[in-house]
Enzyme design. Structure first.
Site, PDB file in Angstrom:
ATOM      1  N   GLY A  20      43.184  38.159  40.136  1.00 48.08           N
ATOM      2  CA  GLY A  20      42.080  38.254  39.552  1.00 48.08           C
ATOM      3  C   GLY A  20      41.906  38.278  38.057  1.00 48.08           C
ATOM      4  O   GLY A  20      42.727  39.010  37.384  1.00 48.08           O
ATOM      5  N   ASP A  37      48.905  44.629  40.442  1.00 48.21           N
ATOM      6  CA  ASP A  37      49.703  44.853  41.333  1.00 48.21           C
ATOM      7  C   ASP A  37      50.674  43.774  41.969  1.00 48.21           C
ATOM      8  O   ASP A  37      51.766  43.820  42.067  1.00 48.21           O
ATOM      9  CB  ASP A  37      49.642  46.049  42.408  1.00 48.21           C
ATOM     10  CG  ASP A  37      48.572  45.772  43.171  1.00 48.21           C
ATOM     11  OD1 ASP A  37      47.842  44.604  43.065  1.00 48.21           O
ATOM     12  OD2 ASP A  37      48.041  46.800  43.918  1.00 48.21           O
ATOM     13  N   HIS A  47      30.952  39.318  40.997  1.00 47.46           N
ATOM     14  CA  HIS A  47      31.885  38.988  40.132  1.00 47.46           C
ATOM     15  C   HIS A  47      31.525  38.739  38.601  1.00 47.46           C
ATOM     16  O   HIS A  47      32.211  38.424  37.628  1.00 47.46           O
ATOM     17  CB  HIS A  47      32.384  37.295  40.518  1.00 47.46           C
ATOM     18  CG  HIS A  47      33.288  37.640  41.673  1.00 47.46           C
ATOM     19  ND1 HIS A  47      33.014  37.485  42.911  1.00 47.46           N
ATOM     20  CD2 HIS A  47      34.728  37.632  41.689  1.00 47.46           C
ATOM     21  CE1 HIS A  47      33.776  37.545  43.796  1.00 47.46           C
ATOM     22  NE2 HIS A  47      35.220  37.546  43.075  1.00 47.46           N
ATOM     23  N   GLN A 105      31.080  41.269  37.082  1.00 47.43           N
ATOM     24  CA  GLN A 105      31.758  42.319  36.300  1.00 47.43           C
ATOM     25  C   GLN A 105      33.087  41.749  35.744  1.00 47.43           C
ATOM     26  O   GLN A 105      33.431  42.348  34.896  1.00 47.43           O
ATOM     27  CB  GLN A 105      32.164  43.418  37.407  1.00 47.43           C
ATOM     28  CG  GLN A 105      30.819  44.087  37.929  1.00 47.43           C
ATOM     29  CD  GLN A 105      31.219  44.939  39.219  1.00 47.43           C
ATOM     30  OE1 GLN A 105      31.537  46.167  39.275  1.00 47.43           O
ATOM     31  NE2 GLN A 105      30.767  44.323  40.320  1.00 47.43           N
ATOM     32  N   ARG A 159      37.834  48.459  45.232  1.00 49.59           N
ATOM     33  CA  ARG A 159      38.159  48.342  46.688  1.00 49.59           C
ATOM     34  C   ARG A 159      38.865  49.591  47.215  1.00 49.59           C
ATOM     35  O   ARG A 159      38.511  50.141  48.020  1.00 49.59           O
ATOM     36  CB  ARG A 159      38.963  47.171  46.789  1.00 49.59           C
ATOM     37  CG  ARG A 159      39.445  46.771  48.143  1.00 49.59           C
ATOM     38  CD  ARG A 159      40.366  45.723  48.446  1.00 49.59           C
ATOM     39  NE  ARG A 159      41.528  45.675  47.469  1.00 49.59           N
ATOM     40  CZ  ARG A 159      42.261  44.657  47.203  1.00 49.59           C
ATOM     41  NH1 ARG A 159      41.501  43.525  47.092  1.00 49.59           N
ATOM     42  NH2 ARG A 159      43.120  44.688  46.298  1.00 49.59           N
ATOM     43  N   THR A 198      43.245  44.011  35.077  1.00 46.87           N
ATOM     44  CA  THR A 198      42.791  44.152  36.198  1.00 46.87           C
ATOM     45  C   THR A 198      41.564  45.049  35.866  1.00 46.87           C
ATOM     46  O   THR A 198      41.572  46.154  35.357  1.00 46.87           O
ATOM     47  CB  THR A 198      43.518  44.660  37.399  1.00 46.87           C
ATOM     48  OG1 THR A 198      42.507  44.856  38.415  1.00 46.87           O
ATOM     49  CG2 THR A 198      44.263  45.817  37.003  1.00 46.87           C
ATOM     50  N   ASP A 220      39.692  47.005  37.856  1.00 48.42           N
ATOM     51  CA  ASP A 220      39.678  47.970  38.514  1.00 48.42           C
ATOM     52  C   ASP A 220      40.272  49.393  38.039  1.00 48.42           C
ATOM     53  O   ASP A 220      40.241  50.422  38.414  1.00 48.42           O
ATOM     54  CB  ASP A 220      40.335  47.946  40.043  1.00 48.42           C
ATOM     55  CG  ASP A 220      39.297  47.012  40.910  1.00 48.42           C
ATOM     56  OD1 ASP A 220      38.139  46.995  40.266  1.00 48.42           O
ATOM     57  OD2 ASP A 220      39.730  46.579  41.767  1.00 48.42           O
ATOM     58  N   ARG A 235      46.409  32.462  43.185  1.00 47.60           N
ATOM     59  CA  ARG A 235      47.310  33.412  44.322  1.00 47.60           C
ATOM     60  C   ARG A 235      48.225  32.336  44.878  1.00 47.60           C
ATOM     61  O   ARG A 235      47.919  31.466  45.251  1.00 47.60           O
ATOM     62  CB  ARG A 235      46.547  34.130  45.133  1.00 47.60           C
ATOM     63  CG  ARG A 235      45.389  34.985  44.556  1.00 47.60           C
ATOM     64  CD  ARG A 235      44.656  35.832  45.191  1.00 47.60           C
ATOM     65  NE  ARG A 235      43.442  36.595  44.696  1.00 47.60           N
ATOM     66  CZ  ARG A 235      43.490  37.401  44.077  1.00 47.60           C
ATOM     67  NH1 ARG A 235      44.788  38.175  43.812  1.00 47.60           N
ATOM     68  NH2 ARG A 235      42.620  38.106  43.320  1.00 47.60           N
ATOM     69  N   ASP A 289      43.454  50.202  38.304  1.00 51.55           N
ATOM     70  CA  ASP A 289      44.198  50.823  39.499  1.00 51.55           C
ATOM     71  C   ASP A 289      45.471  50.690  39.281  1.00 51.55           C
ATOM     72  O   ASP A 289      46.331  50.843  40.298  1.00 51.55           O
ATOM     73  CB  ASP A 289      43.517  50.371  40.728  1.00 51.55           C
ATOM     74  CG  ASP A 289      43.810  48.860  40.856  1.00 51.55           C
ATOM     75  OD1 ASP A 289      44.321  48.231  39.877  1.00 51.55           O
ATOM     76  OD2 ASP A 289      43.745  48.324  41.960  1.00 51.55           O
TER      77      ASP A 289
END
Length: 328
Positions: free
Chosen positions: A15, A107, A258, A260, A176, A130, A132, A76, A134
């Site tokens: 992403g 990741d 999206h 964001q 997520r 990313t 997130d 991807r 994360d």
């Protein structure tokens, strides 16, 4: 490991996130500073296997530090997960004379880079991109700060409508598996409740909290919901439950989606990307490989890719407490 790195390839995968272009720019200009070649690899691992490479110099990345998305595109790739796909990529890199890679992504991107590094001994360095936030090994990933600012701006605008019509808004934000965006933007946006995957508030407690807010004199409410929150199957189920169990509220849902991911990166993300790109190139030239560049205590540090992939970020307990107090 080559005795001397003469050409570095850079690509983005997974992403997109604001700040990716700034990171590409930093890698390219760091290469130019050290008088080594740099090639941009288009469409992530897909382009790596197809040899979709383009030479890049300091002037080829002018005017992109302020742009969202990624000029190298992203995709991807299922084929790269196979040995045959990675063999294709290795051959294309050898044909192009590329000695090392900088992988910008999350990741999934780092997993591919690590496997490739282990199979072929090919030097790789990761930059976390990313929204997130994360990834273990950095306090901030590229795009996280910008995404938060985008969400807060949206919350502020939605609150105007909520206040005007005595409405309860459920606002879904990305996250997520983690609630970093939801927790930070919920506090900054003055949300009455924040629902995140790490904390199971429960439907009944949610209704009790909203009733308490209304009794305290609040005529409208904002609830921030991370997309991975486990209370309901989805945000619309939450709306239906509150509709059935509370009176007097006009309940609405807003999924920010999206939006964001997009937009011009913040000052913080531009500076972070610039620092990370330089650190990635410096580290490769020092003979290091299989690491991710990260921000720890405001310093650029290296974390083994394996740790970055397998680790799990922790929610800030202090922020949870602040959130509870602020919703009083």
């Amino acid at each position: 490991m080559p005795e001397k790195i003469k050409k570095i390839g850079v690509f983005t995968s997974g992403g997109d996130a604001p700040g990716m272009n700034a990171a590409i720019r930093s890698v390219v200009r760091a290469c130019a500073y050290y008088n080594i070649e740099c090639v941009g690899i288009y469409r992530g691992y897909e382009g790596l296997m197809e040899g979709d490479f383009k030479p890049m110099d300091a002037r080829s990345v002018r005017g992109i530090i302020n742009k969202g998305g990624t000029i190298l595109k992203s995709a991807r790739s299922k084929e790269f997960r196979t040995k045959e796909g990675r063999q294709k990529a290795f051959e294309k890199l050898n044909e192009a004379g590329v000695d090392a890679l900088v992988a910008i992504g999350g990741d999934g991107t780092f997993t591919g880079a690590l496997v490739f590094n282990e199979e072929y001994g090919f030097p790789v360095m990761g930059i976390p991109g990313t929204i997130d936030n994360d990834i273990v090994g950095t306090s901030h990933t590229l795009g996280f700060d910008t995404a938060q600012n985008t969400v807060v701006e949206a919350i502020d605008k939605i609150r105007d409508t909520a206040s005007s019509h005595n409405r309860l808004f459920f606002i879904e934000v990305m996250g997520r598996d983690v609630g970093h965006i939801a927790l930070n933007t919920g506090i900054a946006g003055g949300a009455e409740e924040i629902l995140i995957p790490e904390e199971d508030l429960g439907l009944d407690r949610l209704v009790d909290s909203l009733n308490k807010s209304r009794k305290s004199g609040k005529s409208s409410s904002i609830v921030i919901v991370a997309e991975g929150d486990k209370i309901g199957k989805n945000i619309f189920e939450l709306k239906d439950y509150v509709d059935e169990n509370m009176e007097g509220y006009d309940v609405r849902v807003s999924v920010l989606g999206h939006m964001q991911r997009g937009g011009s990166p913040s000052c913080f993300d531009r500076v972070l990307a610039s620092r990370m790109g330089v650190k990635a190139v410096d580290s490769l030239l020092e003979g290091k490989s299989g690491y991710m560049v990260g921000l720890i205590n405001n310093a650029m540090e290296l974390t083994p890719l394996d740790n970055a992939i397998k680790g799990k970020t922790k929610i800030n307990l202090e922020l949870l407490r602040v959130s509870d107090i602020m919703s009083t």
